[in-house]
Scaffold this motif. Structure first.
Motif, mmCIF file in Angstrom:
data_model
loop_
_atom_site.group_PDB
_atom_site.id
_atom_site.type_symbol
_atom_site.label_atom_id
_atom_site.label_comp_id
_atom_site.label_asym_id
_atom_site.label_seq_id
_atom_site.Cartn_x
_atom_site.Cartn_y
_atom_site.Cartn_z
ATOM 1 N N GLN A 167 6.681 5.132 -13.714
ATOM 2 C CA GLN A 167 7.133 5.754 -12.471
ATOM 3 C C GLN A 167 6.852 4.814 -11.312
ATOM 4 O OE1 GLN A 167 6.484 9.970 -11.504
ATOM 5 N NE2 GLN A 167 5.416 9.244 -9.679
ATOM 6 N N ILE A 168 7.897 4.530 -10.545
ATOM 7 C CA ILE A 168 7.782 3.688 -9.356
ATOM 8 C C ILE A 168 8.165 4.573 -8.172
ATOM 9 C CG2 ILE A 168 8.594 1.613 -8.198
ATOM 10 C CD1 ILE A 168 9.379 0.555 -11.010
ATOM 11 N N SER A 169 7.253 4.697 -7.202
ATOM 12 C CA SER A 169 7.515 5.561 -6.050
ATOM 13 C C SER A 169 7.000 4.900 -4.786
ATOM 14 C CB SER A 169 6.858 6.926 -6.246
ATOM 15 O OG SER A 169 5.451 6.786 -6.364
ATOM 16 N N GLY A 170 7.488 5.398 -3.671
ATOM 17 C CA GLY A 170 7.049 4.859 -2.391
ATOM 18 C C GLY A 170 7.567 5.673 -1.245
ATOM 19 N N GLU A 171 7.092 5.316 -0.052
ATOM 20 C CA GLU A 171 7.515 6.025 1.146
ATOM 21 C C GLU A 171 7.497 5.075 2.332
ATOM 22 O OE1 GLU A 171 6.344 9.958 3.785
ATOM 23 O OE2 GLU A 171 5.111 9.403 2.080
ATOM 24 N N ARG A 172 8.557 5.102 3.084
ATOM 25 C CA ARG A 172 8.613 4.360 4.346
ATOM 26 C C ARG A 172 8.557 5.396 5.451
ATOM 27 N NH1 ARG A 172 13.551 1.323 4.731
ATOM 28 N NH2 ARG A 172 12.509 -0.298 3.597
ATOM 29 N N SER A 173 7.541 5.281 6.296
ATOM 30 C CA SER A 173 7.369 6.235 7.384
ATOM 31 C C SER A 173 8.342 5.944 8.507
ATOM 32 C CB SER A 173 5.939 6.155 7.921
ATOM 33 O OG SER A 173 5.026 6.396 6.886
ATOM 34 N N LYS A 174 8.690 7.004 9.207
ATOM 35 C CA LYS A 174 9.563 6.852 10.377
ATOM 36 C C LYS A 174 8.750 6.219 11.491
ATOM 37 C CE LYS A 174 12.860 9.493 13.069
ATOM 38 N NZ LYS A 174 13.429 10.812 13.322
ATOM 39 N N GLU A 175 9.382 5.325 12.220
ATOM 40 C CA GLU A 175 8.709 4.628 13.304
ATOM 41 C C GLU A 175 8.293 5.614 14.393
ATOM 42 O OE1 GLU A 175 9.964 1.069 16.319
ATOM 43 O OE2 GLU A 175 10.556 0.911 14.216
ATOM 44 N N GLN A 176 7.097 5.406 14.950
ATOM 45 C CA GLN A 176 6.624 6.273 16.031
ATOM 46 C C GLN A 176 7.568 6.181 17.218
ATOM 47 O OE1 GLN A 176 4.350 8.471 16.043
ATOM 48 N NE2 GLN A 176 3.305 8.018 14.140
ATOM 49 N N GLU A 202 0.816 -1.209 0.000
ATOM 50 C CA GLU A 202 0.000 0.000 0.000
ATOM 51 C C GLU A 202 0.858 1.272 0.000
ATOM 52 O OE1 GLU A 202 -0.384 -2.352 2.627
ATOM 53 O OE2 GLU A 202 -1.918 -3.453 1.516
ATOM 54 N N GLU A 203 2.128 1.150 0.340
ATOM 55 C CA GLU A 203 3.025 2.298 0.419
ATOM 56 C C GLU A 203 3.822 2.507 -0.868
ATOM 57 O OE1 GLU A 203 3.988 2.220 5.189
ATOM 58 O OE2 GLU A 203 5.132 0.873 3.891
#
Length: 150
Positions: free
Chosen positions: A79-88, A66-67
């Motif tokens: 185009q291939i893109s994504g994001e890894r969120s910083k851990e809380q 989903e990211e």
């Protein structure tokens, strides 16, 4: 007797290769915003061409499907893109080491004209995104036999 074991084995001499010395320098310890983006921005991608398709393999460990986005822009740009969120982070947490990167990445590839744009498929398994872009069948030149008279 070697000087290296004696030098590094003594506790009253600072180890010049220790990371603690370099951590205090601004070059070796960039701001967290730079670290977060710079490591992950270079998502590793392999692109191979088979007789049937163009296959892209993207290493994105720790990212959920989903990211990640797979899109086609301007007709022929994949185009291939994504994001890894910083851990809380909890106020009571104390980090000792943070090596997993977070941030965004975007990669674009101009596809050749011999692909079926409407049949692109993507799948994610074990931290590897595989994008398959099928190729159109090559039209073989028509060969017509001509009788020789004579």
């Amino acid at each position: 007797m070697s000087l290296i074991p004696t030098f590094f084995g003594r506790t009253n001499i600072v180890d010049p290769l220790s990371l603690d010395i370099w951590d205090s320098l601004p070059i070796a310890n960039p701001p967290s915003s730079v670290r977060e983006t710079s490591v992950f921005a270079n998502a590793r991608i392999d692109w191979k061409e088979t007789p049937e398709a163009h296959v892209f393999k993207v290493d994105v460990p720790g990212i959920k499907k989903e990211e990640v986005k797979v899109e086609v822009e301007e007709g022929r740009i994949l185009q291939i893109s994504g994001e890894r969120s910083k851990e809380q982070e909890e106020k009571t947490d104390q980090w000792h080491c943070m090596e997993r990167s977070s941030g965004k990445f975007v990669r674009r590839f101009r596809l050749p004209e011999n692909v079926k744009m409407g049949e692109i498929k993507a799948a994610m398994e074990n931290g590897v995104l595989t994008v398959t872009v099928p190729k159109e069948e090559e039209k073989k030149p028509e060969v017509k036999a001509i009788d020789i008279s004579g």
